[in-house]
Write a protein that holds these residues in place. Structure first.
Motif, PDB file in Angstrom:
ATOM      1  N   VAL A   1       0.842  -1.194   0.000  1.00 61.64           N
ATOM      2  CA  VAL A   1       0.000   0.000   0.000  1.00 61.64           C
ATOM      3  C   VAL A   1       0.875   1.242   0.000  1.00 61.64           C
ATOM      4  O   VAL A   1       1.733   1.396   0.871  1.00 61.64           O
ATOM      5  CB  VAL A   1      -0.939   0.018   1.227  1.00 61.64           C
ATOM      6  CG1 VAL A   1      -1.812   1.262   1.198  1.00 61.64           C
ATOM      7  CG2 VAL A   1      -1.783  -1.245   1.271  1.00 61.64           C
ATOM      8  N   LYS A   2       0.657   2.132  -0.949  1.00 67.57           N
ATOM      9  CA  LYS A   2       1.451   3.354  -1.060  1.00 67.57           C
ATOM     10  C   LYS A   2       0.810   4.458  -0.225  1.00 67.57           C
ATOM     11  O   LYS A   2      -0.329   4.845  -0.480  1.00 67.57           O
ATOM     12  CB  LYS A   2       1.539   3.797  -2.530  1.00 67.57           C
ATOM     13  CG  LYS A   2       2.413   5.023  -2.732  1.00 67.57           C
ATOM     14  CD  LYS A   2       2.491   5.394  -4.201  1.00 67.57           C
ATOM     15  CE  LYS A   2       3.357   6.625  -4.409  1.00 67.57           C
ATOM     16  NZ  LYS A   2       3.437   7.009  -5.835  1.00 67.57           N
ATOM     17  N   PRO A   3       1.527   4.998   0.782  1.00 67.38           N
ATOM     18  CA  PRO A   3       0.955   6.077   1.601  1.00 67.38           C
ATOM     19  C   PRO A   3       0.898   7.386   0.831  1.00 67.38           C
ATOM     20  O   PRO A   3       1.749   7.673  -0.012  1.00 67.38           O
ATOM     21  CB  PRO A   3       1.931   6.165   2.783  1.00 67.38           C
ATOM     22  CG  PRO A   3       3.217   5.639   2.255  1.00 67.38           C
ATOM     23  CD  PRO A   3       2.868   4.589   1.245  1.00 67.38           C
ATOM     24  N   ALA A   4      -0.121   8.197   1.137  1.00 66.57           N
ATOM     25  CA  ALA A   4      -0.289   9.467   0.433  1.00 66.57           C
ATOM     26  C   ALA A   4       0.670  10.526   0.942  1.00 66.57           C
ATOM     27  O   ALA A   4       1.056  11.429   0.221  1.00 66.57           O
ATOM     28  CB  ALA A   4      -1.731   9.964   0.578  1.00 66.57           C
TER      29      ALA A   4
ATOM     30  N   THR B   1      -9.204  23.313   3.139  1.00 64.74           N
ATOM     31  CA  THR B   1      -9.196  21.853   3.086  1.00 64.74           C
ATOM     32  C   THR B   1      -8.444  21.403   1.850  1.00 64.74           C
ATOM     33  O   THR B   1      -8.610  21.960   0.773  1.00 64.74           O
ATOM     34  CB  THR B   1     -10.628  21.279   3.067  1.00 64.74           C
ATOM     35  OG1 THR B   1     -10.571  19.846   3.006  1.00 64.74           O
ATOM     36  CG2 THR B   1     -11.431  21.800   1.893  1.00 64.74           C
ATOM     37  N   SER B   2      -7.575  20.426   2.012  1.00 62.19           N
ATOM     38  CA  SER B   2      -6.773  19.941   0.898  1.00 62.19           C
ATOM     39  C   SER B   2      -6.584  18.441   1.008  1.00 62.19           C
ATOM     40  O   SER B   2      -6.362  17.919   2.108  1.00 62.19           O
ATOM     41  CB  SER B   2      -5.401  20.629   0.892  1.00 62.19           C
ATOM     42  OG  SER B   2      -4.555  20.049  -0.077  1.00 62.19           O
ATOM     43  N   LEU B   3      -6.677  17.758  -0.118  1.00 64.99           N
ATOM     44  CA  LEU B   3      -6.447  16.316  -0.155  1.00 64.99           C
ATOM     45  C   LEU B   3      -5.012  15.976  -0.547  1.00 64.99           C
ATOM     46  O   LEU B   3      -4.707  14.820  -0.842  1.00 64.99           O
ATOM     47  CB  LEU B   3      -7.420  15.655  -1.140  1.00 64.99           C
ATOM     48  CG  LEU B   3      -8.894  15.685  -0.721  1.00 64.99           C
ATOM     49  CD1 LEU B   3      -9.763  15.146  -1.837  1.00 64.99           C
ATOM     50  CD2 LEU B   3      -9.119  14.899   0.553  1.00 64.99           C
ATOM     51  N   GLY B   4      -4.140  16.987  -0.538  1.00 65.67           N
ATOM     52  CA  GLY B   4      -2.739  16.732  -0.843  1.00 65.67           C
ATOM     53  C   GLY B   4      -2.578  16.170  -2.245  1.00 65.67           C
ATOM     54  O   GLY B   4      -3.198  16.647  -3.197  1.00 65.67           O
ATOM     55  N   PRO B   5      -1.752  15.125  -2.395  1.00 68.56           N
ATOM     56  CA  PRO B   5      -1.528  14.560  -3.727  1.00 68.56           C
ATOM     57  C   PRO B   5      -2.775  13.923  -4.333  1.00 68.56           C
ATOM     58  O   PRO B   5      -2.814  13.654  -5.528  1.00 68.56           O
ATOM     59  CB  PRO B   5      -0.429  13.517  -3.494  1.00 68.56           C
ATOM     60  CG  PRO B   5      -0.419  13.250  -2.038  1.00 68.56           C
ATOM     61  CD  PRO B   5      -0.933  14.465  -1.365  1.00 68.56           C
ATOM     62  N   LEU B   6      -3.819  13.678  -3.522  1.00 66.52           N
ATOM     63  CA  LEU B   6      -5.073  13.130  -4.047  1.00 66.52           C
ATOM     64  C   LEU B   6      -6.064  14.238  -4.372  1.00 66.52           C
ATOM     65  O   LEU B   6      -7.249  13.972  -4.559  1.00 66.52           O
ATOM     66  CB  LEU B   6      -5.695  12.181  -3.012  1.00 66.52           C
ATOM     67  CG  LEU B   6      -4.861  10.975  -2.589  1.00 66.52           C
ATOM     68  CD1 LEU B   6      -5.597  10.180  -1.513  1.00 66.52           C
ATOM     69  CD2 LEU B   6      -4.562  10.083  -3.779  1.00 66.52           C
ATOM     70  N   GLY B   7      -5.594  15.478  -4.449  1.00 68.31           N
ATOM     71  CA  GLY B   7      -6.465  16.643  -4.536  1.00 68.31           C
ATOM     72  C   GLY B   7      -7.414  16.700  -5.704  1.00 68.31           C
ATOM     73  O   GLY B   7      -8.389  17.422  -5.664  1.00 68.31           O
ATOM     74  N   GLY B   8      -7.160  15.977  -6.766  1.00 65.99           N
ATOM     75  CA  GLY B   8      -8.076  15.975  -7.892  1.00 65.99           C
ATOM     76  C   GLY B   8      -8.035  17.269  -8.687  1.00 65.99           C
ATOM     77  O   GLY B   8      -7.288  18.200  -8.385  1.00 65.99           O
TER      78      GLY B   8
END
Length: 440
Positions: free
Chosen positions: A175-178, A355-362
């Protein structure tokens, strides 16, 4: 033998009740003084309740999800001899039994076996054949399980994540961590969703019913109240952050003993510099009183994903801090939230949230407002794309640039679309001229 009624203790000033999150004992258990009895939650803080006596548990006050009033019966313990006076004074029995929950709690379920019983092939006629087949494959299966367990043990993850991965049969090393190298529940969800090959390697996961309690129930209630009461609208704009990212790299290369900068402290500084011209964004709306309070100080909420769910620690007086101070405070508050050590003061009082999803931000998001605030800003992930840029001779050339979309959701009762769009355009100008962010 004596019966000792341990009432729900006062766990904080102004707290009148708490929600049972998880029991660590059941009726019939022999317990000792200071043993962990139950986890309860109030005001987004989870608290361990310990036993003040030795004895045998004869009654508990309910099940996970039930609400217990301070001073109401929590657990009944049968003790040897008389209850010590100091303990009796500290947690004296209530004069009358606490009200029963609306739904009478079901009896504590019998402990589940360590391994589920087989569903098929359990008849006596097929038992011998299955046992022989299992024996032949046991050695190789144990070898594979041992290797996976060894690899998983090297991965940074909380006990809850490890337990869930083990139940799902997932090797955490796959599993790759974000972020920050630590595997979280969201990373596990991503793995299960997108790694179809892994899912196809075994049988389908069994259906599961999970009661919505604790932090997850608070989140559900808050989000439902926000969407039910606030007419949301969202606006998204693209920002060229090439120069901003170059400046950030330069600052990090010369930071000395200062913390490493992410884009978030630079973003918050830019927001704080933009807000004085748009006071309607940094506000809270008391819809019951019909009053909007526009704040001079910026108390910036930061939506942070934790193992317990979404929490929003608050950067107080963000406008008075430089980017390095913000970076330090962001790290401190995020860690406090993830470890469950954030105080009530650190989780309340926000006037605007990022609010931010970081590298998963879309590409774009439509975030839900943190009521009673009136706006929430969502930077999305940075992508590289070709763009036309001025060539300095009156023409244009194609150049690779770093681009990021910024989303904002606003309460349309008090923020007009023009105001939201104008605010984001002013913020965009600042982010695309990053020297203005760090200048006085």
């Amino acid at each position: 033998m004596a019966k000792f009624i341990f009432n729900m203790p006062d766990v904080g000033e102004g707290v009148a009740e708490a929600e049972i999150v998880e029991w660590h004992v059941k009726v019939g258990d022999t317990i000792s003084e200071d043993q962990h009895l139950v986890d309860v939650m109030t005001d987004k803080a989870t608290i361990d309740i310990e036993s003040p006596v030795d004895g045998v548990v004869t009654e508990v006050a309910g099940e996970a999800g039930d609400i217990i009033s301070v001073g109401g019966m929590l657990v009944v313990v049968e003790v040897e001899g008389e209850v010590p006076e100091d303990v009796a004074d500290e947690a004296a029995p209530a004069p009358a039994p606490a009200p029963e929950p609306a739904n009478e709690p079901a009896p504590s379920p019998a402990p589940k076996p360590a391994h589920p019983e087989p569903v098929e092939g359990s008849s006596s006629s097929s038992g011998a054949a299955l046992e022989e087949k299992d024996s032949a494959s046991t050695s190789s299966a144990r070898t594979e399980e041992g290797a996976a367990a060894k690899n998983s043990a090297k991965v940074l993850a909380t006990p809850a994540v490890r337990k869930r991965a083990k139940e799902l049969g997932v090797d955490l090393s796959q599993v790759k961590p974000a972020e920050d190298g630590r595997v979280r529940h969201g990373d596990l969800d991503q793995f299960l969703t997108y790694n179809s090959g892994y899912a196809a390697a075994g049988p389908a996961r069994a259906d599961e019913e999970k009661k919505v309690i604790g932090m997850r129930r608070r989140i559900a209630e808050n989000m439902a109240a926000s969407k039910r009461n606030i007419p949301h609208f969202s606006y998204v704009e693209e920002v060229d952050v090439t120069d901003l990212e170059e400046m950030r790299a330069q600052l990090n290369a010369n930071r000395g003993d200062k913390p490493k900068l992410t884009i978030l402290p630079l973003m918050i500084t830019a927001i704080c510099k933009t807000l004085p011209d748009f006071p309607m964004i940094n506000a809270r709306y008391d819809d019951e009183a019909g009053v909007v309070t526009r704040y001079g100080s910026v108390h910036m909420g930061m939506a942070a994903q934790t193992d317990a769910g979404l929490m929003v620690p608050v950067l107080k007086d963000a406008q008075a801090k430089n980017v390095w101070q913000l970076a330090n405070e962001i790290t401190r508050l995020a860690e406090a939230a993830r470890s469950g050590k954030a105080t009530k003061d650190e989780l309340t009082g926000g006037t605007l949230t990022v609010t931010s999803l970081g590298p998963l931000g879309g590409i774009a998001t439509t975030p839900v407002i943190n009521r009673p605030e009136v706006a929430i800003i969502g930077p999305n992930k940075i992508v590289e794309r070709p763009m036309y840029v001025p060539d300095g001779n009156g023409g244009e050339r194609i150049e690779k640039r770093k681009l990021m979309n910024i989303s904002i959701s606003c309460d349309h009762r008090v923020v007009d679309g023009w105001d939201a769009a104008s605010f984001i355009q002013a913020l965009k100008k600042l982010l695309e001229t990053p020297v203005l962010i760090v200048s006085a």
